[in-house]
Design a protein around this motif. Structure first.
Motif, mmCIF file in Angstrom:
data_model
loop_
_atom_site.group_PDB
_atom_site.id
_atom_site.type_symbol
_atom_site.label_atom_id
_atom_site.label_comp_id
_atom_site.label_asym_id
_atom_site.label_seq_id
_atom_site.Cartn_x
_atom_site.Cartn_y
_atom_site.Cartn_z
ATOM 1 N N VAL A 66 -4.923 84.894 52.623
ATOM 2 C CA VAL A 66 -4.118 83.679 52.415
ATOM 3 C C VAL A 66 -2.707 83.742 52.973
ATOM 4 C CG1 VAL A 66 -3.339 81.839 51.049
ATOM 5 C CG2 VAL A 66 -5.444 82.629 50.474
ATOM 6 N N GLN A 116 -10.196 80.818 47.565
ATOM 7 C CA GLN A 116 -9.558 81.179 48.609
ATOM 8 C C GLN A 116 -9.629 80.112 50.048
ATOM 9 O OE1 GLN A 116 -10.729 85.233 49.925
ATOM 10 N NE2 GLN A 116 -9.422 85.376 51.600
ATOM 11 N N ALA A 119 -7.418 77.385 49.395
ATOM 12 C CA ALA A 119 -5.814 77.816 49.553
ATOM 13 C C ALA A 119 -5.720 77.817 51.096
ATOM 14 C CB ALA A 119 -5.633 79.198 48.941
#
Length: 464
Positions: A66, A116, A119
């Motif tokens: 990320v 994830q 994000a």
């Protein structure tokens, strides 16, 4: 001493070193911005390094770190490919992917991976139970725990895309110099690069040398900020009937080192299993290892038991330019007017167009400025995907030469002509798929040798 004739005349705004997918995309971006661009490739043909072997998946970047540069470039590259692929006649097979947990430990990681993905802006992932997963892919093997679906992971053609990028760059004024290794260079206002075919002069240099990116930095800058650690990936390609065993890209739960072994169809109608992830020092040779391939085949059969009844068409291996860290290694050396694009690992095909835009921004911060053409040229590359209307279906094609892959005489002759003509048999394969089918060239090689006689930098063997 007499002056050495330049390999390419004049001074270029940008000189890109390396004609893999990243170098081709960068050359395209600068050409579309109005720059005078040169591309230098040490091999006799393009896509001869890391770009010649990959899984051919257009990734969303759902599992990228990320906030990483890789994630940013993958997301931007993905979006631009979706936007432009039809104009360049490039395929996009919208199949989606399943990330599958085969153990309880892997299943415990799925919520974290989903978070994830969200994000990273991939918000349409769908958690699936074991039963829901099997309804989507009934051929999956025993041990399946759970999965999630990533709807926008797609299949693409790994070679036509960079070919199209460079073809568009050349159509808009870029120049390509092949068979020219960069051996050194001097910066005196502009760069004068020394190559094995003579000097090339440019204002900004972009190092997109892939597996030799660190070596080139040392040659030109006298230092390097990273070290390439070649990572070999071996693949198994099954005959076309195997493609009916799976409709999705089947992904494992990734780990810190690799995305793991993938099972998926290809744009050419086959099914592949791979890659492995093997560290080595050799930057040139990606040797096939029978024991490793046997283990890879067993793993593929565990994922899709139906593969036990299918025939293998081909085996291949490639090298990825991994470094000591996971993220991309892109650095602007502003004082030296050079940009290094290193450490582009397995996501290079997906990120290439986004990486090119990032490099353009770095160059603009150095003062690079040009005027984009009002009406840029958009050439179309030949359709070689199994999901497209092929040349053998069109009149006047001269007949089929390679029957396994339905490659016509017209396609072969066209690939041997023009500013991006194939210079090697491997380059001709990547442009047409000739000899890449079930018989691996057994039936068509003699005719192919006749058609290519006198046309390749590396001639085929005699055909008498």
């Amino acid at each position: 001493m007499p002056a050495v004739s330049p390999a390419l005349p004049g001074t270029f705004d940008v000189v890109v070193i390396g004609a893999g997918v990243i170098g081709c995309a960068i050359a395209r971006r600068f050409a579309l911005e109005g720059a005078r661009v040169a591309v230098i490739e040490k091999a006799d043909d393009i896509l001869d390094g890391a770009s010649k072997a990959n899984s051919a998946i257009l990734h969303t970047g759902f599992d990228a770190p990320v906030g990483s540069l890789e994630q940013v470039c993958v997301a931007a590259g993905y979006a631009e490919y979706e936007e432009i692929h039809a104009k360049l006649n490039l395929p996009l097979i919208r199949c989606g992917a399943l990330v599958i947990a085969w153990t309880e430990a892997e299943a415990a990681l799925l919520p974290e991976l989903i978070a994830q993905a969200e994000a990273n802006g991939v918000a349409d992932v769908e958690p699936l139970t074991e039963a829901e997963t099997r309804r989507l892919e009934p051929g999956l093997g025993a041990g399946l725990q759970a999965a999630f679906r990533v709807p926008r992971e797609y299949l693409v053609d790994p070679w036509s895309a960079p070919l199209a990028y460079l073809a568009q760059a050349i159509a808009n004024g870029a120049e390509l110099l092949r068979g020219a290794e960069v051996t050194g260079g001097q910066l005196d206002g502009d760069w004068t690069l020394q190559t094995t075919r003579g000097p090339v002069t440019g204002r900004i240099v972009v190092n997109a040398a892939g597996l030799y990116g660190d070596v080139l930095d040392e040659r030109l800058l006298g230092k390097k900020d990273f070290a390439i650690r070649p990572r070999k990936g071996q693949f198994i390609v099954y005959d076309k009937p195997a493609a009916s065993l799976a409709s999705h890209i089947l992904l494992p739960v990734p780990n810190k080192v690799t995305k793991g072994i993938v099972v998926c169809r290809t744009a050419f109608g086959n099914l592949l299993v791979g890659p492995t992830a093997e560290e080595q020092d050799d930057r040139e040779t990606a040797a096939l290892v029978p024991e490793t391939l046997e283990a890879l085949r067993r793993r593929g059969e565990e994922i899709l038991p139906g593969l036990k009844a299918e025939e293998v068409t081909a085996l291949y291996a490639g090298l990825r330019p991994a470094t000591e860290t996971k993220d991309y290694r892109i650095t602007a050396h502003s004082a030296q007017r050079m940009i290094t694009v290193g450490g582009i690992r397995s996501t290079g095909l997906s990120s290439a167009l986004g990486t090119a835009r990032h490099v353009l921004r770095l160059a603009e911060a150095m003062g690079h400025a040009t005027q984009p053409p009002v009406d840029p040229v958009w050439p179309e590359v030949p359709a070689i995907s199994a999901f497209a209307r092929r040349d053998w279906q069109q009149p006047g094609n001269g007949g089929i030469v390679c029957h396994c892959e339905s490659v016509t005489r017209r396609e072969i002759l066209a690939a041997l002509d023009g500013p991006l003509k194939a210079q090697t048999l491997a380059g001709l394969k990547r442009r047409t798929r000739v000899t890449m089918g079930r018989c691996q060239g057994f039936y068509c090689s003699a005719e192919l040798a006749r058609l290519t006689e006198g046309r390749l930098a590396q001639p085929m063997l005699g055909h008498d």
